[in-house]
Scaffold this motif. Structure first.
Motif, PDB file in Angstrom:
ATOM      1  N   VAL A 242     -18.186 -15.044   1.487  1.00 40.38           N
ATOM      2  CA  VAL A 242     -17.003 -15.403   2.178  1.00 40.38           C
ATOM      3  C   VAL A 242     -16.058 -14.300   1.496  1.00 40.38           C
ATOM      4  O   VAL A 242     -15.782 -14.006   0.280  1.00 40.38           O
ATOM      5  CB  VAL A 242     -16.468 -16.727   1.460  1.00 40.38           C
ATOM      6  N   PHE A 243     -15.285 -13.938   2.468  1.00 35.80           N
ATOM      7  CA  PHE A 243     -13.686 -12.902   2.136  1.00 35.80           C
ATOM      8  C   PHE A 243     -12.701 -13.862   2.436  1.00 35.80           C
ATOM      9  O   PHE A 243     -12.666 -14.355   3.453  1.00 35.80           O
ATOM     10  CB  PHE A 243     -13.802 -11.540   2.747  1.00 35.80           C
ATOM     11  N   MET A 244     -11.744 -14.031   1.586  1.00 34.20           N
ATOM     12  CA  MET A 244     -10.496 -14.511   1.953  1.00 34.20           C
ATOM     13  C   MET A 244      -9.138 -14.058   1.413  1.00 34.20           C
ATOM     14  O   MET A 244      -9.349 -13.182   0.460  1.00 34.20           O
ATOM     15  CB  MET A 244     -10.392 -16.009   1.317  1.00 34.20           C
ATOM     16  N   TYR A 245      -8.350 -13.590   2.135  1.00 33.14           N
ATOM     17  CA  TYR A 245      -6.880 -13.367   1.657  1.00 33.14           C
ATOM     18  C   TYR A 245      -5.884 -14.276   2.317  1.00 33.14           C
ATOM     19  O   TYR A 245      -5.527 -14.259   3.535  1.00 33.14           O
ATOM     20  CB  TYR A 245      -6.405 -11.901   2.212  1.00 33.14           C
ATOM     21  N   PRO A 246      -5.901 -15.393   1.524  1.00 36.21           N
ATOM     22  CA  PRO A 246      -5.058 -16.776   2.017  1.00 36.21           C
ATOM     23  C   PRO A 246      -3.601 -16.665   2.245  1.00 36.21           C
ATOM     24  O   PRO A 246      -2.930 -15.556   1.658  1.00 36.21           O
ATOM     25  CB  PRO A 246      -5.567 -17.777   0.984  1.00 36.21           C
ATOM     26  N   HIS A 247      -3.263 -17.863   2.540  1.00 33.86           N
ATOM     27  CA  HIS A 247      -1.799 -17.979   2.499  1.00 33.86           C
ATOM     28  C   HIS A 247      -1.318 -18.124   1.095  1.00 33.86           C
ATOM     29  O   HIS A 247      -2.258 -18.893   0.352  1.00 33.86           O
ATOM     30  CB  HIS A 247      -1.202 -19.297   3.379  1.00 33.86           C
ATOM     31  N   LEU A 248      -0.282 -17.684   0.626  1.00 34.28           N
ATOM     32  CA  LEU A 248       0.047 -18.001  -0.669  1.00 34.28           C
ATOM     33  C   LEU A 248       1.654 -18.387  -0.891  1.00 34.28           C
ATOM     34  O   LEU A 248       2.244 -18.525   0.093  1.00 34.28           O
ATOM     35  CB  LEU A 248       0.136 -16.324  -1.508  1.00 34.28           C
ATOM     36  N   GLY A 279      -7.549 -20.712   8.329  1.00 32.09           N
ATOM     37  CA  GLY A 279      -7.391 -21.882   7.698  1.00 32.09           C
ATOM     38  C   GLY A 279      -7.039 -23.109   8.224  1.00 32.09           C
ATOM     39  O   GLY A 279      -7.602 -24.409   7.992  1.00 32.09           O
ATOM     40  N   ARG A 280      -6.670 -22.855   9.633  1.00 33.44           N
ATOM     41  CA  ARG A 280      -6.125 -23.976  10.543  1.00 33.44           C
ATOM     42  C   ARG A 280      -7.090 -23.997  11.537  1.00 33.44           C
ATOM     43  O   ARG A 280      -6.782 -24.711  12.621  1.00 33.44           O
ATOM     44  CB  ARG A 280      -4.741 -24.273  10.551  1.00 33.44           C
ATOM     45  N   GLY A 281      -7.673 -22.678  12.162  1.00 26.26           N
ATOM     46  CA  GLY A 281      -8.091 -22.743  13.334  1.00 26.26           C
ATOM     47  C   GLY A 281      -8.743 -21.393  13.623  1.00 26.26           C
ATOM     48  O   GLY A 281      -8.570 -20.459  12.688  1.00 26.26           O
ATOM     49  N   ARG A 282      -9.523 -21.017  14.793  1.00 25.35           N
ATOM     50  CA  ARG A 282     -10.330 -19.813  14.928  1.00 25.35           C
ATOM     51  C   ARG A 282      -9.346 -18.486  14.846  1.00 25.35           C
ATOM     52  O   ARG A 282      -8.380 -18.417  15.660  1.00 25.35           O
ATOM     53  CB  ARG A 282     -11.011 -20.000  16.123  1.00 25.35           C
ATOM     54  N   ASP A 293       2.058  -8.635  13.315  1.00 23.50           N
ATOM     55  CA  ASP A 293       1.716  -9.798  13.144  1.00 23.50           C
ATOM     56  C   ASP A 293       0.720  -9.845  11.792  1.00 23.50           C
ATOM     57  O   ASP A 293      -0.189  -8.990  11.874  1.00 23.50           O
ATOM     58  CB  ASP A 293       1.035 -10.586  14.095  1.00 23.50           C
ATOM     59  N   ARG A 294       0.944 -10.837  10.577  1.00 24.27           N
ATOM     60  CA  ARG A 294      -0.234 -11.019   9.565  1.00 24.27           C
ATOM     61  C   ARG A 294      -0.797 -12.531   9.935  1.00 24.27           C
ATOM     62  O   ARG A 294      -0.100 -13.412  10.381  1.00 24.27           O
ATOM     63  CB  ARG A 294       0.680 -10.649   8.403  1.00 24.27           C
ATOM     64  N   SER A 295      -2.031 -12.751   9.102  1.00 21.92           N
ATOM     65  CA  SER A 295      -2.261 -13.988   9.095  1.00 21.92           C
ATOM     66  C   SER A 295      -3.169 -14.254   7.697  1.00 21.92           C
ATOM     67  O   SER A 295      -3.709 -13.238   7.211  1.00 21.92           O
ATOM     68  CB  SER A 295      -3.264 -14.232  10.245  1.00 21.92           C
ATOM     69  N   PRO A 296      -3.105 -15.467   7.229  1.00 23.50           N
ATOM     70  CA  PRO A 296      -3.963 -15.810   6.443  1.00 23.50           C
ATOM     71  C   PRO A 296      -5.645 -15.711   6.913  1.00 23.50           C
ATOM     72  O   PRO A 296      -5.869 -15.919   8.097  1.00 23.50           O
ATOM     73  CB  PRO A 296      -3.750 -17.305   6.078  1.00 23.50           C
ATOM     74  N   ILE A 297      -6.418 -15.118   6.115  1.00 22.73           N
ATOM     75  CA  ILE A 297      -8.077 -15.283   6.782  1.00 22.73           C
ATOM     76  C   ILE A 297      -8.966 -15.790   5.710  1.00 22.73           C
ATOM     77  O   ILE A 297      -8.743 -15.585   4.640  1.00 22.73           O
ATOM     78  CB  ILE A 297      -7.967 -13.572   7.021  1.00 22.73           C
ATOM     79  N   PHE A 298      -9.756 -16.380   6.394  1.00 22.63           N
ATOM     80  CA  PHE A 298     -11.018 -16.756   5.603  1.00 22.63           C
ATOM     81  C   PHE A 298     -12.257 -16.508   6.497  1.00 22.63           C
ATOM     82  O   PHE A 298     -12.274 -17.059   7.653  1.00 22.63           O
ATOM     83  CB  PHE A 298     -11.076 -18.359   5.307  1.00 22.63           C
ATOM     84  N   ILE A 299     -12.972 -15.767   5.854  1.00 27.06           N
ATOM     85  CA  ILE A 299     -14.222 -15.120   6.960  1.00 27.06           C
ATOM     86  C   ILE A 299     -15.472 -14.904   6.251  1.00 27.06           C
ATOM     87  O   ILE A 299     -15.534 -14.427   5.239  1.00 27.06           O
ATOM     88  CB  ILE A 299     -13.638 -13.804   7.455  1.00 27.06           C
ATOM     89  N   GLY A 300     -16.519 -15.201   7.027  1.00 27.03           N
ATOM     90  CA  GLY A 300     -17.812 -15.264   6.303  1.00 27.03           C
ATOM     91  C   GLY A 300     -18.587 -16.425   7.068  1.00 27.03           C
ATOM     92  O   GLY A 300     -18.619 -16.494   8.029  1.00 27.03           O
ATOM     93  N   SER A 301     -19.404 -16.854   5.970  1.00 32.28           N
ATOM     94  CA  SER A 301     -20.678 -17.753   6.387  1.00 32.28           C
ATOM     95  C   SER A 301     -20.091 -19.078   7.308  1.00 32.28           C
ATOM     96  O   SER A 301     -19.103 -19.707   6.646  1.00 32.28           O
ATOM     97  CB  SER A 301     -21.381 -18.167   5.353  1.00 32.28           C
ATOM     98  N   LYS A 302     -20.686 -19.493   8.218  1.00 28.64           N
ATOM     99  CA  LYS A 302     -20.009 -20.343   9.278  1.00 28.64           C
ATOM    100  C   LYS A 302     -19.908 -21.724   8.486  1.00 28.64           C
ATOM    101  O   LYS A 302     -18.708 -22.186   8.568  1.00 28.64           O
ATOM    102  CB  LYS A 302     -20.976 -20.699  10.341  1.00 28.64           C
ATOM    103  N   GLU A 303     -20.752 -22.107   7.716  1.00 29.56           N
ATOM    104  CA  GLU A 303     -20.709 -23.535   7.183  1.00 29.56           C
ATOM    105  C   GLU A 303     -19.668 -23.514   6.036  1.00 29.56           C
ATOM    106  O   GLU A 303     -18.907 -24.428   5.956  1.00 29.56           O
ATOM    107  CB  GLU A 303     -21.838 -24.139   6.838  1.00 29.56           C
ATOM    108  N   GLU A 304     -19.732 -22.255   5.390  1.00 27.70           N
ATOM    109  CA  GLU A 304     -18.462 -22.355   4.173  1.00 27.70           C
ATOM    110  C   GLU A 304     -17.018 -22.263   4.948  1.00 27.70           C
ATOM    111  O   GLU A 304     -16.263 -22.887   4.293  1.00 27.70           O
ATOM    112  CB  GLU A 304     -18.694 -21.029   3.311  1.00 27.70           C
TER     113      GLU A 304
END
Ligand code: AHG
Ligand code: MN
Ligand code: MN
Length: 316
Positions: A242-248, A279-282, A293-304
């Motif tokens: 998983v790579f994430m650069y989340p909302h802070l 974090g809240r949708g595709r 535009d920017r967005s939080p991102i969570f990306i990687g293995s589907k079930e994670e």
């Protein structure tokens, strides 16, 4: 088409242009992808020998541009301008969308980050180029409408990872500076071998913090270089993570850019059987309002990623 493995090693390596032709990829789309491949040769040279200083200008995010950012941008812009198949261009380094005025059938529009992670060159870490391709003159549309995406990773080896909607394939630059097929139909497996937590942990939301702890207690190894391209490449090539650069707390939209970084990477990871979420949708369903535009991102293995969305929903 029989895979490279089934075909066995031919006398010659299968190069990028031949592979795209054998996959019946549209000639004009092949043209765009090969123009980026050509541009990458000049970008490699710029990285290795170029000026590491500032350009004295700033990009559309108000961030100070490095000379390398501007040079890489010019190299790619020029090749796409003269390609004869591009309608509009948007670059992370330019304030507005550019309409191509040179003769063109105007089939494709391209958004690109010419040199992602450029601030890492002075500490000699890997950097990359990220490209998003639409068969349209409109770049402000959801990423699910992309027809192709790719990145070039300037690391110990120079590789290109590309998808035209028929799986994800990796090529490596050979001694003639041509890209040869290394592996095709890369597919993410389950679990998270590695995780790349961007941003400042103390500013994570409770849901994101819970997810980070979940990954750690399940043995995922922390692998974060600060370069989006190498960090994503590791998740993909290791087939799990998983790579994430989340909302802070002080950056509710996170840091990464929808058009130039997130849409192309989300397209590639979904094509590899993974998932990409805000974090809240595709991620690929996001309707961009502007090119910055920017967005939080969570990306990687589907079930994670599904687990992450559950944690965020529970904790909010
Ligand atoms: P860019 O160099 O194009 O501005 O992108 C840098 C991005 C991305 O490469 C990486 O994931 C992120 O910045 C790292 O941010 P932090 O330095 O805040 O970790
Ligand atoms: Mn970037
Ligand atoms: Mn950049």
């Amino acid at each position: 088409m029989t895979s490279a493995a089934e075909r066995g090693k031919t006398k010659y390596q299968i190069n990028l242009r031949r592979y795209l032709r054998e996959c019946d990829v549209d000639r004009d789309l092949t043209r765009v992808i090969c123009e980026i491949a050509n541009a990458s040769k000049y970008i490699i040279n710029a990285i290795r020998t170029g000026d590491l200083g500032v350009a004295g200008t700033s990009n559309l995010y108000g961030e100070q541009q490095l000379a390398l950012d501007v040079l890489a941008d010019r190299i790619i812009q020029k090749r796409l301008m003269y390609s004869g198949v591009v309608a509009n261009l948007a670059s992370e380094e330019l304030p507005d969308i550019i309409e191509v005025t040179h003769p063109s059938n105007k089939r494709y529009s391209i958004a690109f980050d010419p040199l992602d992670g450029s601030s890492l060159v002075d500490v000699n870490l890997a950097v990359g180029t990220i490209v998003s391709i639409f068969e349209s003159d409109n770049l402000l549309q959801p990423g699910r409408n992309q027809v192709a995406a790719l990145y070039v990773l300037y690391g110990p080896r120079t590789t290109m990872v590309v998808s035209t909607g028929k799986g994800v394939h990796e090529f490596a630059m050979n001694q003639l500076m041509e890209f040869d097929l290394v592996q095709e139909n890369i597919t993410m497996e389950g679990g998270a071998k590695v995780y790349a937590p961007g941003g400042t942990r103390a500013k994570y939301s409770p849901g994101t913090e819970k997810f980070a702890r979940h990954l750690e207690t399940n043995g995922a190894k922390l692998r974060y270089s600060g370069g989006f391209v190498p960090d994503i490449n590791q998740v993909l090539i290791k087939r799990g993570g998983v790579f994430m650069y989340p909302h802070l707390s002080d950056a509710p939209q996170g840091k990464l850019r929808v058009l130039f970084e997130l849409n192309p990477m989300a397209f590639l990871i979904e094509q590899a059987g993974g998932a990409a979420s805000t974090g809240r949708g595709r991620m690929l369903d996001v309707e961009p309002q502007g090119i910055d535009d920017r967005s939080p991102i969570f990306i990687g293995s589907k079930e994670e990623i599904a687990r992450l969305e559950q944690f965020i929903a529970e904790e909010s």
